[in-house]
Scaffold this motif. Structure first.
Motif, PDB file in Angstrom:
ATOM      1  N   THR A 477       0.805  -1.216   0.000  1.00 37.86           N
ATOM      2  CA  THR A 477       0.000   0.000   0.000  1.00 37.86           C
ATOM      3  C   THR A 477       0.841   1.270   0.000  1.00 37.86           C
ATOM      4  N   HIS A 478       1.975   1.262   0.710  1.00 38.85           N
ATOM      5  CA  HIS A 478       2.761   2.496   0.841  1.00 38.85           C
ATOM      6  C   HIS A 478       3.343   2.960  -0.487  1.00 38.85           C
ATOM      7  N   TYR A 616       1.256  16.256  -5.191  1.00 38.09           N
ATOM      8  CA  TYR A 616       1.394  14.976  -4.518  1.00 38.09           C
ATOM      9  C   TYR A 616       0.057  14.246  -4.566  1.00 38.09           C
ATOM     10  N   TYR A 617       0.137  12.932  -4.851  1.00 34.81           N
ATOM     11  CA  TYR A 617      -1.091  12.132  -4.945  1.00 34.81           C
ATOM     12  C   TYR A 617      -0.860  10.788  -4.274  1.00 34.81           C
ATOM     13  N   ARG A 618      -1.845  10.354  -3.530  1.00 34.30           N
ATOM     14  CA  ARG A 618      -1.822   8.991  -3.003  1.00 34.30           C
ATOM     15  C   ARG A 618      -3.153   8.338  -3.345  1.00 34.30           C
ATOM     16  N   THR A 619      -3.085   7.121  -3.797  1.00 37.63           N
ATOM     17  CA  THR A 619      -4.276   6.416  -4.243  1.00 37.63           C
ATOM     18  C   THR A 619      -5.224   6.191  -3.066  1.00 37.63           C
ATOM     19  N   HIS A 623      -6.376  -0.736   0.879  1.00 37.20           N
ATOM     20  CA  HIS A 623      -5.781  -1.232   2.117  1.00 37.20           C
ATOM     21  C   HIS A 623      -5.650  -2.735   1.979  1.00 37.20           C
ATOM     22  N   TRP A 624      -4.683  -3.304   2.707  1.00 32.68           N
ATOM     23  CA  TRP A 624      -4.458  -4.733   2.569  1.00 32.68           C
ATOM     24  C   TRP A 624      -3.824  -5.288   3.832  1.00 32.68           C
ATOM     25  N   PRO A 633      -7.059  -4.333  -2.011  1.00 32.18           N
ATOM     26  CA  PRO A 633      -5.725  -4.011  -2.517  1.00 32.18           C
ATOM     27  C   PRO A 633      -5.714  -3.258  -3.837  1.00 32.18           C
ATOM     28  N   PHE A 634      -6.813  -3.295  -4.596  1.00 34.14           N
ATOM     29  CA  PHE A 634      -6.826  -2.684  -5.919  1.00 34.14           C
ATOM     30  C   PHE A 634      -7.817  -1.526  -5.979  1.00 34.14           C
TER      31      PHE A 634
END
Length: 799
Positions: A477-478, A616-619, A623-624, A633-634
Motif C-alpha cells: 500500500t505504501h 502529490y497524490y496517493r491512491t 488497504h491490505w 488491494p486494488f
C-alpha cells in the motif's frame, strides 16, 4: 464570439447566454490535449537514432569501465580465489571484491540475502564474485577471464519439484487466500478433478541492457545515470553502500530502452557498484554487461507450477477450487513475495469461485533470483484459473466459452474475490458480446470444427476466446503515492518533472497531455525533463501499471495549483467572478476579455504570483492485510478479451497465428494511439511468453538460452496474419482517476492467453476434443508435437 465579448460588462440576457455558452465551450475544449492520439514525445528521436540513452552520454576525461567476474558453478563455496593475474592484465586499474564492501547487500528489502559480490557461498551460476575496473570495457571484460577460483561444488536445486523434494525451503513466507470452505465444496460437488500445469519463465530481453554511469562530484556527492525503474530505491541503496545521506546522491533517468520490470530492483546492483568504484577511485565509472552475461546474471519472470483441485457440476459451474502455486524464485527474496502474492490475487481472473483456497510457495532454487516482470505474477495466477475452466469444459463436453461465461462474476452474492474485495464494475459481459459480434466467433468456431472433422491432411485449426480482469495498484500500500514538479515560465512555456520513468511506454507524453489540458495549451508547450531524485523525491517504482494514474494525477494537482493562483489573480485584478475564467487553446477567457495564456503569466509574474508548484497524490480507498488475506488491494480493475485463431502442423508441431481480435478498455483513454500500441506490444510479449520464449537450464545450473541465438522472442513472422485491435471507447473508470482513464501497461499482456488456448483447442481436435491436451507453457512446437502424439496414442488406446 469575440465581437460579443468585446461589448463590455453591459450585456443583454442574450449576450450573457452567449458568454455562458463560451465558458461551457471552454470547458469542453479544456481537455483537448488529452483523449487525443498524440505521438510519443521522443518518437522523432527514436526514429532518427538521436535519442540518448545512458551509454550515449558523453564520457568525461578519465572515465573508466567496470565488468563483473561471475561464478562458474551453481551451488557450493569458494575454496580459494586468486585474482593476481587479473590485476596484471593491460589497462586494469583496480579489482574489487565483496570483502571491501562494508555494506554488501543488494536486496530490494535490505534483508541481507543478496550480496553485491559474494565472498563465500555460491548460490547460482553467474553470481558476481569480483569487479574489474579498467581503461576500457573490453580490457575489463578480458581481464575477468583470467581469474583462478577453486570451488567446493554441490548438486544444485533447479526446479520447483526439486525444491519441494529438498524440503520446500522458501525465500520468504508464502501467503494463503481463503473464502468459504473449499474442501467441503469440492467434496460435495457432483464432479471433481485434479491436475497441474507448468508455466515457464521469461527473459525481459530489453533492447537496452543493464547499465549505470556514476560521476563523483564535489564534497562526496555522487550523480548516477542509471537505467532503473525505481530511481529512489536505487538512490537509497547507493547511499547505504557509500555510507552517505541520500541527499548526497542523485539518480537520473531520461529514458530506458525497455525494462518490463527487469529494472525495478535488478538495476540496483550495477548502479551501486559503479558508484562505489567511482567513489573509491575518484573518477567516473561506467558498467554495462554483455547481453549473454546480462541474461545469465539478472532475474526473470518466475517459473510456476500450478496444482489445482476443483469441484463442479454438469452445467460447468464451479462449486469450489483449491490452488497451490509453487514458484521458482531463485536464491534470494528479491520481489518474489509480492510476485507470488499477486499470482494468488489473480487466481480467479474473471471468475467467481464460491469457495476457494489458494496457497503460494516462493521456493528457493540455485538459479538467478527472479524478479518483477510485466504482470508481476498475475499472468501465472490467471493461467491457473483458465486451466481450471478449460478442464471443466472438457469434462462436461461444453464449449469453453460457455463455461467461462457461466462462472463470471455477476451480481448479488457473486461479487466477492478470494481476497474479499468486491468487484463493482464488472463490464466483461458487454466486452464479450461486442467481441463475439465483431470477430464472428461463433460462426468461425463452427466452420473450423467442421473443417477439422473433415480434414484429410495434417493441418488443424483452433480458436479460443479468453477474458482478462486485472487489478490496478501496488499491493504494498505504501507504494501507491507519487509526486510531480511543474514550473510555468514568463513566456508561457511549461517545465514538467515527475517521479515516473520513461521506458518507451509513453508515460511522459501522457503526463504532459494532462498538464497541457489543465492550462489549455498545446502539448508542444510542455517540456518534459529527465526523472531525477533531485527534483521529485521518494518516488515509487514505475510499475504495477500505475505510472500514468499516479504521476498523471500528481502533475494535474501541481498544475491546478498554479492555475488556481492565476484564476485568483485574474479575478481580483479584473474584477470578475472566478467561475467566469476559463483556459482554452492557449488563451484565457476572463469575463468578456480573452488574453493570451503567456500574457496572463507575465502579468501574474509582475504581480509576484508564484508560478511553480509541487503536486502529490496517493491512491485512495486501498488497504491490505496480508496476514488475514483480506482487504481492498486494488483501486479498480481493467478488463479486456481476445479471440485467437491458430493453425498447427500435426507432423512437425509448427504453427501460425492466423487471426487475433482484441477488445480492451482503458477507461477514457488519455492517448488512444499510445494505448493501442501498448495493447499490441503487450499482446506480442505475452504471446512470446506462452509460445516461443523458453528458458532452459542444464543439470549443472547453466542457462543455455542466454542469447538471441538460443532464446526466441516473437518476430514479425510470428505476429497474427490478421490483427484487429479496438478500444472499448464507451468504458469509463468507475473511480475518479486522471480524466477517468485506466491503466494499460500490464493488462493487455494476458490477452495472449487466447493464443495458448487456441493452440490447445487445435491439439485437442486430433482426439475429437475427448481428451484435454494439458499443455504446459510455453507451447513450443516441440510441446505441440508431443501433445499431438500423446493424444493420438491415448485416443487409439481408448478406442
Amino acid at each position: 464570439m469575440n465581437e460579443v465579448l468585446a461589448r463590455g460588462s453591459d450585456r443583454s440576457h442574450d449576450d450573457q447566454a452567449k458568454v455562458e455558452g463560451a465558458a461551457a465551450l471552454s470547458d469542453a475544449h479544456e481537455h483537448a490535449p488529452v483523449h487525443q492520439p498524440k505521438r510519443h514525445d521522443s518518437a522523432h528521436l527514436h526514429v532518427a537514432g538521436r535519442a540518448p540513452y545512458t551509454d550515449d552520454l558523453p564520457e568525461p576525461p578519465g572515465t573508466l569501465h567496470a565488468y563483473l567476474g561471475l561464478s562458474t558453478i551453481a551451488n557450493g563455496r569458494i575454496r580459494a580465489i586468486d585474482l593476481e593475474k587479473v590485476r596484471r592484465q593491460p589497462g586494469v586499474r583496480a579489482v574489487i571484491t565483496g570483502d571491501e564492501l562494508s555494506h554488501n547487500d543488494a536486496s530490494a528489502w535490505q534483508i541481507g540475502d543478496e550480496p553485491f559480490l559474494t565472498t563465500g557461498k555460491i548460490d547460482f551460476l553467474g553470481q558476481p564474485i569480483f569487479m574489474v575496473i579498467a581503461d576500457s570495457r573490453k580490457a575489463a571484460r578480458h581481464a575477468c577471464a583470467h581469474a583462478h577460483i577453486q570451488y567446493d561444488e554441490e548438486a544444485p536445486i533447479l526446479t520447483v519439484d526439486e525444491a519441494r523434494d529438498a524440503g520446500g525451503k522458501t525465500v520468504i513466507d508464502g501467503m494463503t487466500l481463503e473464502r468459504g470452505d473449499a474442501d467441503a465444496a469440492i467434496a460435495g460437488a457432483p464432479r471433481k478433478l485434479t491436475g497441474s500445469m507448468l508455466i515457464g519463465g521469461q527473459d525481459h530481453f530489453y533492447l537496452e541492457g543493464q547499465i549505470a554511469f556514476a560521476v563523483p562530484g564535489e564534497d562526496g556527492t555522487m550523480t548516477v545515470y542509471s537505467s532503473t525503474q525505481h530511481p529512489s530505491e536505487t538512490q537509497m541503496l547507493i547511499a547505504h553502500t557509500l555510507h552517505r545521506p541520500a541527499a548526497m546522491v542523485t539518480v537520473e533517468v531520461r529514458r530506458m530502452g525497455g525494462a518490463f520490470g527487469g529494472k525495478e530492483s535488478q538495476a540496483n546492483l550495477f548502479a551501486a557498484l559503479a558508484a562505489f568504484a567511482a567513489d573509491r577511485l575518484g573518477v567516473p565509472i561506467k558498467i554495462r554487461p554483455d547481453r549473454d552475461d546480462d541474461m545469465v546474471a539478472t532475474g526473470k519472470r518466475h517459473d510456476f507450477r500450478a496444482d489445482y483441485e476443483v469441484g463442479f457440476d454438469d452445467d460447468g459451474r464451479v462449486h469450489g477450487v483449491k490452488f497451490v502455486y509453487g514458484a521458482r524464485c531463485g536464491f534470494s527474496a528479491d520481489l518474489s513475495g509480492p510476485v507470488t502474492d499477486r499470482a494468488l490475487f489473480h487466481c480467479d481472473n474473471a471468475y467467481y469461485w464460491p469457495a476457494v483456497r489458494a496457497v503460494s510457495q516462493p521456493l528457493f532454487t540455485n538459479t538467478v533470483s527472479n524478479t518483477a516482470f510485466r504482470g508481476f505474477g498475475g499472468p501465472q495466477g490467471m493461467m491457473g484459473a483458465e486451466r481450471v475452466i478449460d478442464e471443466v469444459a472438457f469434462a462436461t463436453g461444453l464449449d469453453p466459452l460457455e463455461v467461462r461465461q457461466r462462472n463470471f462474476y455477476g451480481e448479488g452474492d457473486r461479487t466477492t474475490t478470494p481476497y474479499h474485495q468486491q468487484v463493482e464494475d464488472f463490464i466483461l459481459p458487454r466486452i464479450i458480446d461486442e467481441l463475439l459480434e465483431s470477430s464472428k466467433y461463433e460462426h468461425r468456431r463452427k466452420a473450423l470444427q467442421e473443417a477439422n472433422r473433415s480434414a484429410r491432411g495434417f493441418k488443424r485449426r483452433g480458436i479460443a476466446l479468453t477474458p482478462v480482469k486485472f487489478g490496478i495498484s501496488f499491493t504494498a500500500t505504501h507504494l501507491n503515492q507519487a509526486g510531480a514538479l511543474v514550473h510555468v515560465y514568463t513566456d508561457g512555456s511549461i517545465h514538467l518533472n515527475h517521479g515516473g520513468t520513461e521506458m518507451g511506454q509513453g508515460l511522459n507524453t501522457k503526463v504532459a497531455q494532462v498538464v497541457a489540458a489543465v492550462f489549455g495549451v498545446p502539448l508542444e508547450q510542455v517540456r518534459i525533463t529527465a526523472t531525477s531524485t533531485g527534483k521529485v523525491p521518494n518516488t515509487s517504482a514505475t510499475a504495477a501499471s500505475s505510472g500514468a494514474d499516479m504521476n498523471g494525477m500528481a502533475a494535474k494537482i501541481a498544475a491546478e495549483t498554479i492555475r488556481q493562483r492565476l484564476v485568483d489573480y485574474a479575478a481580483e485584478e479584473h474584477g470578475v467572478p472566478a467561475e467566469q475564467i476559463a483556459f482554452r487553446e492557449s488563451n484565457v477567457l476572463i469575463g468578456n476579455r480573452e488574453v493570451l495564456f503567456s500574457d496572463l503569466v507575465k502579468e501574474a509574474y509582475a504581480a509576484r504570483i508564484q508560478l511553480s508548484s509541487t503536486g502529490y497524490y496517493r491512491t485512495p480507498k486501498i488497504h491490505w492485510d496480508r496476514a488475514s488475506g483480506k482487504g481492498h488491494p486494488f483501486y479498480y480493475f481493467a478488463y479486456g478479451a481476445a479471440v485467437a485463431e491458430v493453425e498447427i502442423d500435426t507432423l512437425t508441431g509448427e504453427y501460425t497465428v492466423e487471426r487475433v481480435d482484441i477488445l480492451h478498455e482503458t477507461g477514457k483513454s488519455l492517448n488512444p494511439a499510445i494505448d493501442i500500441g501498448q495493447i499490441e506490444g503487450g499482446f506480442a510479449q505475452g504471446m512470446g511468453w506462452l509460445t516461443t520464449e523458453e528458458l532452459v537450464w542444464d543439470e549443472k545450473g547453466r542457462l543455455r538460452t542466454h542469447a538471441p541465438s538460443t532464446y526466441k522472442i516473437p518476430v514479425a513472422s510470428d505476429m497474427p496474419r490478421e490483427f484487429n485491435v479496438r478500444l472499448a471507447d464507451w468504458a469509463r473508470a468507475n473511480e475518479p482517476t486522471v480524466f477517468r482513464s485506466k491503466a494499460v501497461g500490464e493488462p493487455p499482456f494476458m490477452l495472449a492467453m487466447s493464443v495458448f488456448h487456441a493452440l490447445s483447442d487445435a491439439v485437442a481436435s486430433v482426439a475429437h476434443h475427448m481428451i484435454h491436451p494439458r499443455l504446459d507453457a510455453p507451447a513450443t512446437p516441440e510441446r505441440i508435437l508431443m501433445a499431438v502424439e500423446r493424444l493420438r496414442a491415448e485416443a487409439k488406446t481408448e478406442s
